[in-house]
Write a protein that holds these residues in place. Structure first.
Motif, short mmCIF file in Angstrom:
data_model
loop_
_atom_site.label_atom_id
_atom_site.label_comp_id
_atom_site.label_asym_id
_atom_site.label_seq_id
_atom_site.Cartn_x
_atom_site.Cartn_y
_atom_site.Cartn_z
N ARG A 19 0.83 -1.21 0.00
CA ARG A 19 0.00 0.00 0.00
C ARG A 19 0.87 1.26 0.00
O ARG A 19 0.64 2.20 -0.78
CB ARG A 19 -0.90 0.02 1.24
CG ARG A 19 -2.00 -1.03 1.25
CD ARG A 19 -2.52 -1.19 2.68
NE ARG A 19 -3.58 -2.18 2.81
CZ ARG A 19 -4.81 -1.91 3.23
NH1 ARG A 19 -5.13 -0.67 3.57
NH2 ARG A 19 -5.71 -2.86 3.34
N LEU A 20 1.84 1.31 0.91
CA LEU A 20 2.65 2.51 1.05
C LEU A 20 3.55 2.71 -0.17
O LEU A 20 3.74 3.84 -0.64
CB LEU A 20 3.48 2.43 2.33
CG LEU A 20 2.69 2.39 3.64
CD1 LEU A 20 3.62 2.25 4.83
CD2 LEU A 20 1.81 3.62 3.80
N ALA A 21 4.11 1.61 -0.67
CA ALA A 21 4.96 1.72 -1.86
C ALA A 21 4.16 2.21 -3.06
O ALA A 21 4.63 3.05 -3.84
CB ALA A 21 5.62 0.37 -2.16
N SER A 22 2.94 1.72 -3.20
CA SER A 22 2.08 2.15 -4.32
C SER A 22 1.74 3.62 -4.23
O SER A 22 1.49 4.28 -5.24
CB SER A 22 0.81 1.31 -4.36
OG SER A 22 1.10 -0.04 -4.64
N ALA A 23 1.72 4.13 -3.00
CA ALA A 23 1.42 5.55 -2.79
C ALA A 23 2.66 6.43 -2.94
O ALA A 23 2.59 7.64 -2.70
CB ALA A 23 0.80 5.75 -1.41
N GLY A 24 3.79 5.82 -3.30
CA GLY A 24 5.00 6.57 -3.55
C GLY A 24 5.80 6.90 -2.30
O GLY A 24 6.72 7.74 -2.36
N GLN A 25 5.51 6.24 -1.19
CA GLN A 25 6.23 6.52 0.05
C GLN A 25 7.47 5.63 0.15
O GLN A 25 7.51 4.52 -0.38
CB GLN A 25 5.32 6.29 1.25
CG GLN A 25 4.12 7.20 1.27
CD GLN A 25 3.48 7.28 2.63
OE1 GLN A 25 4.13 7.10 3.66
NE2 GLN A 25 2.20 7.56 2.67
N ALA A 26 8.48 6.13 0.84
CA ALA A 26 9.69 5.35 1.07
C ALA A 26 9.40 4.30 2.14
O ALA A 26 9.00 4.63 3.26
CB ALA A 26 10.82 6.27 1.52
N VAL A 27 9.60 3.03 1.78
CA VAL A 27 9.26 1.93 2.67
C VAL A 27 10.48 1.01 2.82
O VAL A 27 11.16 0.71 1.84
CB VAL A 27 8.08 1.11 2.12
CG1 VAL A 27 7.69 0.01 3.10
CG2 VAL A 27 6.89 2.00 1.82
N ARG A 28 10.72 0.57 4.04
CA ARG A 28 11.75 -0.42 4.31
C ARG A 28 11.08 -1.65 4.93
O ARG A 28 10.36 -1.53 5.92
CB ARG A 28 12.81 0.14 5.26
CG ARG A 28 13.95 -0.83 5.57
CD ARG A 28 14.99 -0.14 6.45
NE ARG A 28 15.59 0.99 5.75
CZ ARG A 28 16.18 2.03 6.35
NH1 ARG A 28 16.23 2.08 7.68
NH2 ARG A 28 16.70 3.01 5.65
N ALA A 29 11.32 -2.80 4.34
CA ALA A 29 10.71 -4.04 4.81
C ALA A 29 11.69 -4.77 5.71
O ALA A 29 12.79 -5.14 5.28
CB ALA A 29 10.32 -4.93 3.63
#
Length: 277
Positions: A19-29
């Protein structure tokens, strides 16, 4: 800044990453086994919430965290998060902490220790307290596939089982908006069902009758201990034993938070039906 998703290969964690990646946010898994997170399409880091040595790299330049409840090294995690400049943590806790005998229940103690540790921290927190996940019913799949009676203690217990995506909806809101900052949120599904009614829903979708039986506590412990440590198995059985035996209005539906109707157990079962065939 970056949002760190712990337990990123789990159902809720993976949903939030997407969800966050699709919204263009920087995400670390973050994952104990980064190889399992390889297909998520975002930055991946080794993170074991029980191992202090994995914290610093995972938390570098992180602004917000979705946190699974793991008390083993929670004080160290909080300390590292504060030094890294984390501003908000959204914790996936459990409504077991609200039980009357929570102080004697291992499941409640597990989550309560993490709640207390982050409450004392300098960053803001949002605590999610869902009840029983709909995915717990996957424990019946081996019985149903083998066409033997489903074993489940406390068949008459009534609970507002929650779809994991409903939890992800609220977690996403808490991570990206300020409206839920500082709140503790009990979460449940949009309907109250007994285990019997959940079984009947599956039977309807599978178009076949499902036999059932009520195992002894010893039999239930033996079966559930394949999936969880023994203290948590006892805690889960105690949790079920304290659930009401009468139906009531669902009072914890995520609709009051998201503005959208919660997903029903029937919807979840329909999505996962192949697991029961």
């Amino acid at each position: 800044m970056t949002t760190l998703i712990t337990g990123a290969t789990g159902g809720i964690g993976a949903s939030l990453v997407g969800r966050l990646a699709s919204a263009g946010q920087a995400v670390r898994a973050g994952s104990r086994d980064p190889r399992k997170a390889a297909g998520l399409g975002v930055e991946i880091v080794e993170l074991d919430l029980a191992k202090r040595e994995t914290f610093d790299e995972a938390l570098a330049n992180v602004d917000r965290i979705f946190l699974y409840a793991e008390p083993a090294a929670i004080e160290d995690f909080v300390d590292c998060a504060e030094r890294a400049g984390v501003r908000r943590v959204v914790l996936l806790s459990s409504d077991s902490v609200e039980m009357a005998n929570a102080e004697n229940n291992a499941l409640a103690q597990h989550h309560d220790a993490v709640e207390k540790a982050i409450a004392a921290a300098s960053f803001s927190t949002t605590v999610l307290r869902p009840g029983t996940f709909a995915t717990m019913t996957l424990d019946w799949a081996s019985f149903i596939r083998a066409a033997v009676p489903v074993e489940q203690p406390f068949w008459g217990a009534c609970l507002d089982v929650i779809h994991p995506e409903d939890i992800a909806d609220v977690a996403e809101c808490a991570l990206i908006n300020d409206d839920l900052e500082g709140l503790t949120l009990p979460l449940g599904g949009p309907e109250v069902l007994s285990f019997h009614q959940q079984r009947d829903t599956l039977a309807s979708l599978l178009a076949r009758e499902l036999d059932w039986r009520d195992p002894s506590r010893e039999q239930a412990v033996q079966h559930l201990s394949r999936h969880a440590p023994l203290p948590l198995v006892d805690a889960i059985l105690d949790y079920w034993s304290h659930l009401p035996r009468q139906h009531d209005t669902a009072r914890r539906s995520v609709e009051r938070i998201t503005g959208r109707p919660g997903r029903t157990f029937r919807q979840w079962a329909g999505e996962r039906l192949e697991a029961f065939r």
